[in-house]
Scaffold this active site. Structure first.
Site, PDB file in Angstrom:
ATOM      1  N   ASP A 184       0.842  -1.207   0.000  1.00  0.00           N
ATOM      2  CA  ASP A 184       0.000   0.000   0.000  1.00  0.00           C
ATOM      3  C   ASP A 184       0.876   1.256   0.000  1.00  0.00           C
ATOM      4  OD1 ASP A 184      -2.237   1.615   0.184  1.00  0.00           O
ATOM      5  OD2 ASP A 184      -3.031   0.679   2.002  1.00  0.00           O
ATOM      6  N   ASP A 238     -10.842   2.253  -2.871  1.00  0.00           N
ATOM      7  CA  ASP A 238     -11.400   2.009  -1.530  1.00  0.00           C
ATOM      8  C   ASP A 238     -12.918   2.089  -1.555  1.00  0.00           C
ATOM      9  OD1 ASP A 238      -9.031   1.567  -0.244  1.00  0.00           O
ATOM     10  OD2 ASP A 238      -8.759   3.638   0.400  1.00  0.00           O
TER      11      ASP A 238
END
Ligand code: DGJ
Length: 768
Positions: free
Chosen positions: A486, A556
C-alpha cells in the site's frame, strides 16, 4: 478444491484456449510479413502487425522522421517510395518535419521528447540516425548528436499479435563530461492527419478512480499528468485518440497508448497550427533533472501504443491480451487469481489472533482461498497515528508473532497474505525516532504529514536497502503467500539534501525505480508470492507496477454502483484479472447506500473476486448466498480472468471538461445512461461466455432493451442459462439460440426493481 487442483483445472482450460488461439494466430502469421523490416532502397523501417503498421524513415539531413501509424497499407506503397513523410507546410517558423523522437533544438517549439544541456552550456540537440539493428520483433535505432558525445538508442518491439508497439529509449553519455537531462520522455506518437481529434482518458480522485472522460482537442496542448511521485488517483497514464465522432465501443479507428511508469509522468496531446496531432509521454519533466555522468545511460520506461479498427472495445482487448501474455509477472500470469478475504473493513485496527482465526474459519467455510490480514498487525499500530516503519508483529495483538495465525489459515487449506506500506513511517515509530533524516524533507520547512505519515526517501540506497531487508526477512521468516503493498500518501517536500546539488532532483525517478528494484529482488528470491499494488485504493495502477505486481486494489470505494463506473474505466486500460473487488457490508462506507448482496457479488465477480464484509455478523441466508456465489465464481473464473471483455452497455459517463460539466454532472453520452449496464466475457475459442447485467432502477414499467452479445460464433448454437442462488426475480429461463440470434436479436432480460442484476452463462452445444 485445493489450490493446486484449481491451478491444474484452470490451466487445462487455458491450455485448450491457448492451443485454439495459437492455431488461429499461426494461420495468420504464415502469410504475414515479417514483424520488422528495413527497406534498404527506400530507407524505411516497417513494423507490421496483424491489422496495423508503423513506419519510419530518414530525411536528407539524416534525421529520423515518422512515416505512418495506422491500418496496414499494401507493401507496394512502401516499396514504390511513394509514401513520403508528411510535412507541416503551414506552420510559420516551425520546422516542418515530424521527427520521431524530437530533441529540443533549432526551430522546434512543440513538446520535445528530449531536452539536454552539455557541459559547455549548449542546450540544443541535433540527432542523426547512425545505425540500426533488427533482432526478430525488436528494432533498435541508434541516433547520435552531430557534435556532442550523446547517443540515443530508440528501442521498438513489435507485438504483431496484439497490434501494439512498445517504445522506450536509452540515453548514453559516451564522452568525458557530464550531460544534464532536463526532459527524457519515452515516446512521441504522431497521428495521421485527420479532420479533428477526440481524446479519451481516465481521471478521478480518491474513491473515484479511473473515470472515463473525453475532450475534443483543438490547437494547443491538453495534458494529463501526475506530479505526485506516484501514478496518482487524479489521472491514469493511458490515452486513446480517435477522429471526433467516428469511434465507439464497437466501431471506428482508435489509436491508444499506456505508459509503464509509477512515478511522476505526463502525457501531452498537442495539436499544432497545421492541425496535426502528436501525443508525447513519459517521465514528467516537472522538477526533473538527471546528471548523466561519463559512460552512464538513462533508460526511459516502456510506452506501448496500439491501433484498433474495432473501436474502444477492440483497443481494450488488445491491451488486456498483451498484459496477460507479456506484462504480468510469470508464472503467476497464467495462474488463476484466488478468491480473497480481507479483514480490513471488518476489523480495521482492532485485531487479535483469535478474532482473525474466527474470521478465517468463516471465510474458509464460504469458499475463500486466500485470507489477508490488512493494516494494524505490526508495531504500535492501534490507529493510523503510529507504527508505520516498525514491521514486526504487534506484541499485544500477536504475542507469538504471525505464526499461529499463518498456521491456522494454512491448516484450513487457505493461502495467507499480509498488508505492508513499505515507503512510509509515522513520526511516532521506532524507525523514525532512529532515522528522522530518512524521509523526504527540506530544511527550514515543516514536513507535511498526510494520514499522520511521512515518506521514506528510497532514492537513498541505505533506506531502500533497509526496507528491502525488512521485507525479505518478513517473507523468509513467515510462510506468507501474498503481500498487499500500500501507499497512503504521495511525495511532498521532495528534498534529498545529502545528494550533490546536481543530483537532488533525481529523487523522483530514483524513488520509483527503487520500489521496482525491491519488488524485482523479492520476486526473484520468493517466486511463489503473489503481490497486490495499492495506493489508498487505485493510486498506483499502471503497466510499470503491473510488471511486478499481479493485481491492483482498484479503489477504496466498494459501493457497487460507484464501483461499476470505476471498473468500467479501469478496463479501458487494464485487464479485468488485475482488478480486485470485494463484496462488503451494507451500507457502503462512502455513499451509505444499501444494495442487495446479489448486486454486490455480480459487480465484484467481474474481476478478481474478494470478500471484505464482517463475516462474524453475516446471517445464515447471506452465508448460503455467498457460498453459492463463490462456487459459481470458481466456475466462471477462467472466463472472467482470461476471456475477452465486451462492454455491451457501459455506464458511459463521458464528461467533457469545458462543456460545463464536472463531478456529479449527469452523463453526456454512452449507451448505458439509462442505468442498464451489461458486460460479457468470452473465451478465446468463442465456445463459452458469461454475461453480467445491472439495472439501477426500473422506471415507468419499461421493458429493457435486448442485450446484443458480441464475439460469439454466428453459426454455433449456445445454451443460455441465467444462474442465481434462489428463485426470486427470475431474469430469464434456459434457452438455446444461435450465435447470430444472440448477437443480432440479443437477450431480453426481465430485471425489475432497484439494483437488480443477473448472471447468464452461455455455452456452445455440441453439433448434432
Ligand atoms: C488503504 C487501502 O486502500 C485499504 O484497502 C486499506 O489497506 C487501508 N489503506 C489500510 O490502512
Amino acid at each position: 478444491m485445493k489450490h493446486r487442483d484449481l491451478v491444474h483445472s484452470t490451466s487445462a482450460t487455458l491450455a485448450r484456449w491457448v492451443v485454439a488461439s495459437l492455431g488461429l494466430l499461426l494461420c495468420c502469421r504464415l502469410s504475414a510479413q515479417p514483424a520488422v523490416q528495413f527497406l534498404e532502397k527506400q530507407k524505411v523501417w516497417l513494423l507490421t502487425a496483424a491489422h496495423s503498421q508503423y513506419a519510419l524513415t530518414t530525411n536528407r539531413e539524416g534525421e529520423l522522421v515518422h512515416l505512418w501509424w495506422g491500418p496496414r497499407l499494401p507493401a507496394a506503397d512502401f516499396e514504390s517510395g511513394a509514401l513520403a513523410p508528411v510535412a507541416n507546410r503551414t506552420g510559420w517558423g516551425e520546422n516542418p518535419q515530424y521527427l520521431e523522437f524530437p530533441g529540443w533544438g533549432e526551430w522546434r517549439y512543440l513538446e520535445p521528447a528530449l531536452k539536454a544541456s552539455f557541459a559547455d552550456g549548449v542546450r540544443d540537440l541535433r540527432l542523426r540516425v547512425a545505425a540500426h539493428q533488427i533482432d526478430g520483433e525488436r528494432l533498435t535505432l541508434t541516433l547520435k548528436d552531430a557534435h556532442y558525445p550523446f547517443v540515443v538508442e530508440l528501442r521498438y518491439r513489435a507485438l504483431p499479435q496484439f497490434d501494439l508497439v512498445e517504445r522506450s529509449a536509452v540515453l548514453k553519455n559516451t564522452g568525458g563530461q557530464p550531460i544534464k537531462l532536463e526532459q527524457a520522455l519515452s515516446a512521441v506518437w504522431h497521428l495521421p492527419h485527420l479532420q479533428s481529434w477526440t481524446m479519451t482518458y481516465l481521471a478521478g480522485k480518491w474513491g473515484a478512480e479511473t473515470q472515463l472522460r473525453q475532450v475534443n482537442l483543438d490547437q494547443g496542448k491538453f495534458q494529463i499528468e501526475s506530479r505526485h511521485g506516484a501514478t496518482s488517483h487524479q489521472f491514469n497514464p493511458w490515452f486513446a485518440v480517435s477522429e471526433a465522432g467516428r469511434a465507439g465501443e464497437d466501431h471506428g479507428e482508435v489509436w491508444f497508448g499506456a505508459l509503464g511508469w509509477s512515478g511522476s509522468w505526463k502525457i501531452a496531446a498537442e495539436v499544432n497550427a497545421a492541425g496535426r496531432l502528436q501525443v508525447a509521454g513519459g517521465i514528467h519533466d516537472f522538477d526533473f533533472a538527471w546528471q548523466l555522468k561519463p559512460g552512464e545511460s538513462f533508460e526511459t520506461p516502456v510506452f506501448v501504443g496500439g491501433f484498433s479498427a474495432e473501436g474502444f472495445g477492440g483497443a481494450s482487448r488488445q491491451l488486456h491480451a498483451y498484459q496477460l501474455a507479456e506484462v504480468l509477472p510469470k508464472p503467476q500470469a497464467a495462474q488463476p487469481r484466488p478468491i480473497i478475504y480481507n479483514s480490513w473493513y471488518a476489523t480495521t485496527f482492532n485485531i487479535s489472533v483469535n478474532q482473525q482465526i474466527e474470521l478465517a474459519k468463516k471465510a474458509k467455510d464460504l469458499g475463500v482461498e486466500l485470507f489477508v490480514i490488512d493494516d494494524g498487525w505490526f508495531g504500535k499500530r492501534d490507529n493510523d497515528r503510529a507504527g508505520l516503519g516498525d514491521w514486526t508483529p504487534s506484541k499485544t495483538k500477536f504475542p507469538q508473532g504471525l505464526k499461529p495465525l499463518i498456521e491456522a489459515v494454512h491448516g484450513l487449506g487457505m493461502q495467507f497474505g499480509v498488508w505492508v506500506e513499505p515507503e512510509m513511517v509515522n513520526p511516532d515509530s521506532d524507525l523514525y525516532r532512529a532515522h528522522p533524516d530518512w524521509v523526504f524533507h527540506f530544511p527550514n520547512r515543516p514536513r507535511t504529514e498526510q494520514r499522520h505519515q511521512l515518506m521514506l526517501n528510497f532514492a537513498r540506497p541505505d533506506v531502500a536497502a533497509h526496507i528491502s531487508g525488512v521485507l525479505d526477512a518478513l517473507l523468509t521468516e513467515n510462510a506468507i503467500d501474498f503481500i498487499k503493498w500500500d501507499m497512503n500518501r504521495h511525495i511532498t517536500e521532495p528534498g534529498w539534501m545529502e545528494a550533490p546539488p546536481a543530483q537532488q532532483q533525481e529523487m523522483w525517478v530514483r524513488h520509483a525505480r527503487a520500489v521496482y528494484d525491491i519488488l524485482d529482488r523479492l520476486r526473484a528470491k520468493h517466486p511463489r508470492v503473489l503481490w497486490e499494488s495499492c495506493s489508498g485504493g487505485g493510486g498506483r495502477a499502471d503497466l510499470g507496477i503491473l510488471r511486478r505486481t499481479d493485481q491492483v486494489w482498484t479503489s477504496d470505494n466498494t459501493d457497487p454502483l460507484d464501483r461499476l463506473l470505476i471498473q468500467d474505466g479501469y478496463t479501458y486500460a487494464y485487464a479485468p484479472k488485475t482488478q480486485v473487488a470485494w463484496v462488503t457490508d451494507n451500507p457502503d462506507g462512502i455513499n451509505r447506500r444499501d444494495t442487495p448482496l446479489r448486486f454486490r457479488f455480480h459487480c465484484a465477480m467481474m474481476g478478481t473476486l474478494g470478500v471484505g464484509g464482517n463475516l462474524l455478523k453475516w446471517s445464515s441466508e447471506e452465508e448460503a448466498q455467498t457460498k453459492w456465489f463463490l462456487a459459481e465464481y470458481k466456475q466462471i473464473r477462467p472466463l472472467v480472468q482470461e476471456g475477452r471483455l465486451y462492454r455491451l452497455r457501459s455506464p458511459g459517463r463521458f464528461v467533457v471538461p469545458g462543456a460545463g460539466s464536472g463531478f456529479g454532472v449527469p452523463p453526456l453520452g454512452g449507451s448505458g445512461n439509462d442505468g442498464f449496464w451489461a458486460y460479457s466475457y468470452v473465451s478465446p475459442d468463442r465456445s463459452s461466455a458469461v454475461l453480467f447485467a445491472f439495472l439501477r432502477s426500473s422506471e415507468l414499467g419499461n421493458d429493457l432493451p435486448a442485450i446484443r452479445l458480441r464475439g460469439l460464433k454466428p453459426e454455433a448454437r449456445y445454451r443460455v442459462e441465467a444462474r442465481q442462488p434462489d428463485k426470486a426475480n427470475p431474469p430469464l429461463g434456459t434457452q438455446t439460440l444461435s450465435g447470430t440470434a444472440l448477437m443480432e436479436r440479443g437477450l431480453a432480460l426481465r430485471l425489475r426493481g432497484d439494483y437488480a442484476s443477473a448472471l447468464v452463462r452461455v455455452q456452445e452445444e455440441p453439433m448434432r
